[in-house]
Design a protein around this motif. Sequence first.
Motif, PDB file in Angstrom:
ATOM      1  N   GLN A 267      70.874  37.625  38.921  1.00  0.00           N
ATOM      2  CA  GLN A 267      70.962  36.688  37.802  1.00  0.00           C
ATOM      3  C   GLN A 267      70.338  37.263  36.532  1.00  0.00           C
ATOM      4  O   GLN A 267      70.869  37.096  35.434  1.00  0.00           O
ATOM      5  CB  GLN A 267      70.309  35.361  38.186  1.00  0.00           C
ATOM      6  CG  GLN A 267      71.088  34.627  39.276  1.00  0.00           C
ATOM      7  CD  GLN A 267      70.345  33.441  39.856  1.00  0.00           C
ATOM      8  OE1 GLN A 267      69.105  33.416  39.862  1.00  0.00           O
ATOM      9  NE2 GLN A 267      71.073  32.458  40.338  1.00  0.00           N
ATOM     10  N   GLN A 268      69.213  37.958  36.685  1.00  0.00           N
ATOM     11  CA  GLN A 268      68.563  38.553  35.525  1.00  0.00           C
ATOM     12  C   GLN A 268      69.429  39.657  34.918  1.00  0.00           C
ATOM     13  O   GLN A 268      69.609  39.729  33.693  1.00  0.00           O
ATOM     14  CB  GLN A 268      67.198  39.119  35.904  1.00  0.00           C
ATOM     15  CG  GLN A 268      66.450  39.719  34.705  1.00  0.00           C
ATOM     16  CD  GLN A 268      65.073  40.244  35.086  1.00  0.00           C
ATOM     17  OE1 GLN A 268      64.636  40.121  36.226  1.00  0.00           O
ATOM     18  NE2 GLN A 268      64.373  40.831  34.130  1.00  0.00           N
ATOM     19  N   VAL A 269      69.981  40.517  35.762  1.00  0.00           N
ATOM     20  CA  VAL A 269      70.812  41.609  35.259  1.00  0.00           C
ATOM     21  C   VAL A 269      72.093  41.065  34.628  1.00  0.00           C
ATOM     22  O   VAL A 269      72.549  41.564  33.592  1.00  0.00           O
ATOM     23  CB  VAL A 269      71.137  42.604  36.393  1.00  0.00           C
ATOM     24  CG1 VAL A 269      72.180  43.630  35.939  1.00  0.00           C
ATOM     25  CG2 VAL A 269      69.860  43.307  36.854  1.00  0.00           C
ATOM     26  N   ALA A 270      72.664  40.009  35.209  1.00  0.00           N
ATOM     27  CA  ALA A 270      73.858  39.400  34.622  1.00  0.00           C
ATOM     28  C   ALA A 270      73.564  38.860  33.226  1.00  0.00           C
ATOM     29  O   ALA A 270      74.377  38.997  32.308  1.00  0.00           O
ATOM     30  CB  ALA A 270      74.378  38.280  35.517  1.00  0.00           C
ATOM     31  N   GLY A 271      72.383  38.248  33.057  1.00  0.00           N
ATOM     32  CA  GLY A 271      72.004  37.744  31.742  1.00  0.00           C
ATOM     33  C   GLY A 271      71.827  38.862  30.731  1.00  0.00           C
ATOM     34  O   GLY A 271      72.254  38.755  29.572  1.00  0.00           O
ATOM     35  N   GLU A 272      71.216  39.964  31.160  1.00  0.00           N
ATOM     36  CA  GLU A 272      71.020  41.098  30.254  1.00  0.00           C
ATOM     37  C   GLU A 272      72.350  41.762  29.901  1.00  0.00           C
ATOM     38  O   GLU A 272      72.566  42.174  28.757  1.00  0.00           O
ATOM     39  CB  GLU A 272      70.062  42.098  30.899  1.00  0.00           C
ATOM     40  CG  GLU A 272      68.649  41.559  31.037  1.00  0.00           C
ATOM     41  CD  GLU A 272      67.730  42.501  31.808  1.00  0.00           C
ATOM     42  OE1 GLU A 272      68.194  43.600  32.169  1.00  0.00           O
ATOM     43  OE2 GLU A 272      66.559  42.133  32.044  1.00  0.00           O
ATOM     44  N   LEU A 273      73.255  41.850  30.874  1.00  0.00           N
ATOM     45  CA  LEU A 273      74.577  42.408  30.605  1.00  0.00           C
ATOM     46  C   LEU A 273      75.342  41.512  29.637  1.00  0.00           C
ATOM     47  O   LEU A 273      76.039  42.003  28.738  1.00  0.00           O
ATOM     48  CB  LEU A 273      75.354  42.567  31.912  1.00  0.00           C
ATOM     49  CG  LEU A 273      76.785  43.100  31.803  1.00  0.00           C
ATOM     50  CD1 LEU A 273      76.837  44.432  31.074  1.00  0.00           C
ATOM     51  CD2 LEU A 273      77.389  43.238  33.202  1.00  0.00           C
ATOM     52  N   SER A 274      75.187  40.213  29.794  1.00  0.00           N
ATOM     53  CA  SER A 274      75.822  39.270  28.875  1.00  0.00           C
ATOM     54  C   SER A 274      75.370  39.503  27.438  1.00  0.00           C
ATOM     55  O   SER A 274      76.180  39.527  26.505  1.00  0.00           O
ATOM     56  CB  SER A 274      75.497  37.834  29.297  1.00  0.00           C
ATOM     57  OG  SER A 274      75.974  36.905  28.338  1.00  0.00           O
TER      58      SER A 274
END
Length: 264
Positions: free
Chosen positions: A248-255
């Motif tokens: 979830q954290q990496v998805a947010g940063e990629l976003s």
Amino acid sequence: MPTSSASTTDSAKSAGGGVQSLERAFDLLERMADAGGEVGLSELSATSGLPLPTIHRLMRTLVTCGYVRQQPNRRYALGPRLIRLGESASRLLGTWARPYLARLVEETGETANMALLDGDEIVYVAQVPSKHSMRMFTEVGRRVLPHSTGVGKALLAHTPDDEVRALLARTGMPAATEKTITTPDGFLAALADVRGKGYAVDDNEQEIGVRCLAVSVPNSPTAAAISISGPAGRVTEAATEKIVPVLQQVAGELSEALASQNPA
């Protein structure tokens, strides 16, 4: 491309400083995609609020350029030249995602993937393999049906039920394994579970002995999800509790990174 006969209104700058006719043309393409790829002029007029003469002029230009084609029934469909643009954009999206997938591998130990929803199918656009000798491998460019994958569930979790049912009716729900969900009601229940938990699970549904955890990438310019996959013996329930927050954290940063590539 023919010389423009557009009015000064169409060629004027928009409030945001862009060229209004370009903004309108891209808006029409987006609306066509949202409608399934084929629409009539009256439908575009109703949804966009633009007058029919303006839409007709813009569509005529898009047809000339190959980005839209007119069907025998006089309706308009997305054209083949968009495929090349989409494939190039998918490759770039995968390139941008690789550092984030590498971080997932570093922190979880498992193979990390990025996938997009392309029509009715899931297409994998990037992967960074695990460093374990026993690891999962999915070929970049591979296409699969959504109902048997974690990324498919993550991508469809917030799609209206009637649209999901229509997609499943088009694709069918063949069983990849004995644990594959093969009924629309079962798949819709799984999507409700994804919405409740905030992540999706493929538990031996695509391949026996393999578990996958997936989350969607928030506010991605195109529907995208990232996942990790590994042997069921490593991707246990206990491991899931540690892996999901990282996903979830990496998805947010990629976003955020993708948003910076697409400024408003």
